[in-house]
Design a protein around this motif. Sequence first.
Motif, short mmCIF file in Angstrom:
data_model
loop_
_atom_site.label_atom_id
_atom_site.label_comp_id
_atom_site.label_asym_id
_atom_site.label_seq_id
_atom_site.Cartn_x
_atom_site.Cartn_y
_atom_site.Cartn_z
N GLN A 139 55.52 91.97 2.05
CA GLN A 139 54.61 92.44 1.01
C GLN A 139 53.90 93.70 1.48
N ASP A 140 53.49 94.51 0.51
CA ASP A 140 52.81 95.76 0.87
C ASP A 140 51.33 95.49 1.02
N LEU A 141 50.78 95.96 2.11
CA LEU A 141 49.36 95.71 2.36
C LEU A 141 48.69 97.01 2.75
N ASP A 142 47.39 97.01 2.58
CA ASP A 142 46.62 98.17 2.99
C ASP A 142 46.19 97.95 4.43
N PHE A 143 46.80 98.68 5.33
CA PHE A 143 46.45 98.49 6.75
C PHE A 143 45.46 99.55 7.20
N ILE A 144 44.67 99.20 8.19
CA ILE A 144 43.98 100.24 8.96
C ILE A 144 44.80 100.40 10.23
N ILE A 145 45.36 101.58 10.41
CA ILE A 145 46.18 101.81 11.60
C ILE A 145 45.26 102.22 12.74
N ALA A 146 45.28 101.43 13.81
CA ALA A 146 44.42 101.73 14.96
C ALA A 146 45.18 102.63 15.93
N GLN A 147 44.89 103.91 15.88
CA GLN A 147 45.45 104.83 16.88
C GLN A 147 44.72 104.57 18.19
N ASN A 148 45.29 105.08 19.28
CA ASN A 148 44.63 104.92 20.57
C ASN A 148 43.20 105.48 20.49
N ASP A 149 42.25 104.72 21.02
CA ASP A 149 40.83 105.11 21.06
C ASP A 149 40.10 105.01 19.72
N PHE A 150 40.77 104.53 18.69
CA PHE A 150 40.10 104.31 17.40
C PHE A 150 38.97 103.29 17.61
N ILE B 14 34.33 97.83 18.72
CA ILE B 14 35.67 97.55 19.26
C ILE B 14 36.43 98.85 19.39
N LYS B 15 36.96 99.04 20.57
CA LYS B 15 37.80 100.22 20.80
C LYS B 15 39.24 99.73 20.95
N PHE B 16 40.15 100.38 20.26
CA PHE B 16 41.56 99.96 20.33
C PHE B 16 42.31 100.81 21.34
N ILE B 17 43.08 100.13 22.16
CA ILE B 17 43.80 100.82 23.23
C ILE B 17 45.29 100.58 23.03
N SER B 18 46.01 101.65 22.84
CA SER B 18 47.46 101.50 22.65
C SER B 18 48.10 100.96 23.93
N ALA B 19 48.92 99.95 23.81
CA ALA B 19 49.56 99.34 25.00
C ALA B 19 50.98 98.88 24.64
N PRO B 20 51.84 99.83 24.31
CA PRO B 20 53.17 99.45 23.80
C PRO B 20 54.03 98.72 24.83
N PHE B 21 54.95 97.95 24.34
CA PHE B 21 55.91 97.18 25.15
C PHE B 21 55.25 96.11 26.02
N LEU B 22 54.14 95.62 25.55
CA LEU B 22 53.53 94.48 26.25
C LEU B 22 53.40 93.33 25.25
N HIS B 23 54.43 92.77 24.76
CA HIS B 23 55.81 92.99 25.14
C HIS B 23 56.68 93.51 24.01
N TRP B 24 56.08 93.87 22.87
CA TRP B 24 56.81 94.51 21.78
C TRP B 24 56.29 95.94 21.64
N PRO B 25 57.03 96.78 20.94
CA PRO B 25 56.53 98.16 20.76
C PRO B 25 55.18 98.22 20.04
N ASP B 26 54.81 97.16 19.32
CA ASP B 26 53.58 97.18 18.51
C ASP B 26 52.31 96.84 19.27
N SER B 27 52.41 96.39 20.51
CA SER B 27 51.23 95.77 21.12
C SER B 27 50.11 96.77 21.45
N MET B 28 48.90 96.27 21.34
CA MET B 28 47.72 97.06 21.70
C MET B 28 46.63 96.10 22.22
#
Length: 401
Positions: A115-126, A135-149
């Motif tokens: 389904q289509d949803l309205d996301f807030i995309i958390a870029q690194n440091d958002f 809350i500060k979001f920290i990009s952390a890909p491949f831990l263990h999927w490409p999506d992880s943060m």
Amino acid sequence: MAKKINDFIYYVGVLNPNSRISDVIVKTDFGTSYNSFLIKDKKIALVETCHSDFFEDYLENIKEICDLDSIDYIILNHTEPDHSGALKKIIKLASNAKIICSKAGAIYLKNILNQDLDFIIAQNDFELDLGKNKIKFISAPFLHWPDSMFSLLENKNFKALFSCDFLGCHFCEPGIFDFKIKFLSDYDLMLENYFKNIFGSFKKYVLLGLEKINGIDLDFIFTSHGPVLTKNNLLGSVIEKYKIWASEKKDTKNKYVAIFYCSAYGNTFELAKKIKTGILERNKNLDVKLFNIIEHDLNFLRNELNKSDAFLIGSPTINRDAVAPVWNLLTGIDAINNKNKNVAVFGSFGWSGEATDFIFNRLKDLKLKVFEDKLKINFVPSGKDLESAKTFGFEFAKSFV
Ligand SMILES: Cc1cc2nc3c(=O)[nH]c(=O)nc-3n(C[C@H](O)[C@H](O)[C@H](O)COP(=O)(O)O)c2cc1C
Ligand SMILES: [Fe+2]
Ligand SMILES: [Fe+2]
């Protein structure tokens, strides 16, 4: 039952003590938990959801703390269904909540929820302001999927990291905190098991992830499986263990060549021994080890295979196929870290001889560097066949040393 952690954070996750396997391949001998947390401030944020099988219990836990329609944000640090499984039902009730995830997470969630949803995309440091907590979001890909943060919560009195699978453990005790663990040696065992299975293929990213949280004076780490890690208890030691496990270096002095084989009547075994001689003739400093597959624990063999610099697989043909223990070993190859590893195939056969071709193709499909010659010997190897086996070993070793 929900549990209060401090003035702002509540545990609303679900324990699953009966779980014995996760993701098809990861053993959960001591159960697991699907941890989820509510941060209750001027704004209310839910961190992760849980496995869909436990939705009812989960919902009860949340309702103990707040009304669903008062939730402002649902943060998903990773979208695997053990964390996102209950999301579809939750968003129907939490109709005011915005989902916060990484860019990759948004793509996956669209296809997980369909389904289509309205996301807030958390870029690194958002940064997200909840009131007294940020809350500060920290990009952390491949831990263990490409999506992880990671989500780092900063309050004037404490700092907490929501790390999802990272630093987690399939382990289940009712106490939920590390200082309440009763069976610590079981926890240690499962922590290492979890690391090997979930993060073993991503050691480079583990070190990058650790770097990103290095120097932050954390009071809590809220992982999504297993106990909450606290500053005065296991928090530091779990980080230290990850550092050690992710940094393990091979002995680069002597390259390690593993020869795995099965043999019903000793024919493939004879070939294996001669291949070893040939490899050592090429370079006597190589560390060459033979393993009769059926004599060893499969996890031990997989570990040897994954840490080898090169390996060979030998199988007789039995009923037009390679034998089952060989296939069992081949299913455990870490295709990510073994890419381009030098490998070779050999075996004795009677009439049709499919085994070596099947293994050869499997290894090619996994993108390993397969030695083009296959050593295929009919029934009992003759003196000449044994010479060929030695030459085969020599030539194989020559292809990489
Ligand atoms: C139960 C059984 C089934 C077999 N089926 C095949 C087969 O389908 N095709 C073939 O080429 N050889 C077949 N063979 C022959 C073996 O591959 C041959 O005996 C080989 O030399 C065994 O090597 P090993 O001593 O290393 O096990 C079979 C042997 C046994 C015992
Ligand atoms: Fe995961
Ligand atoms: Fe998970």
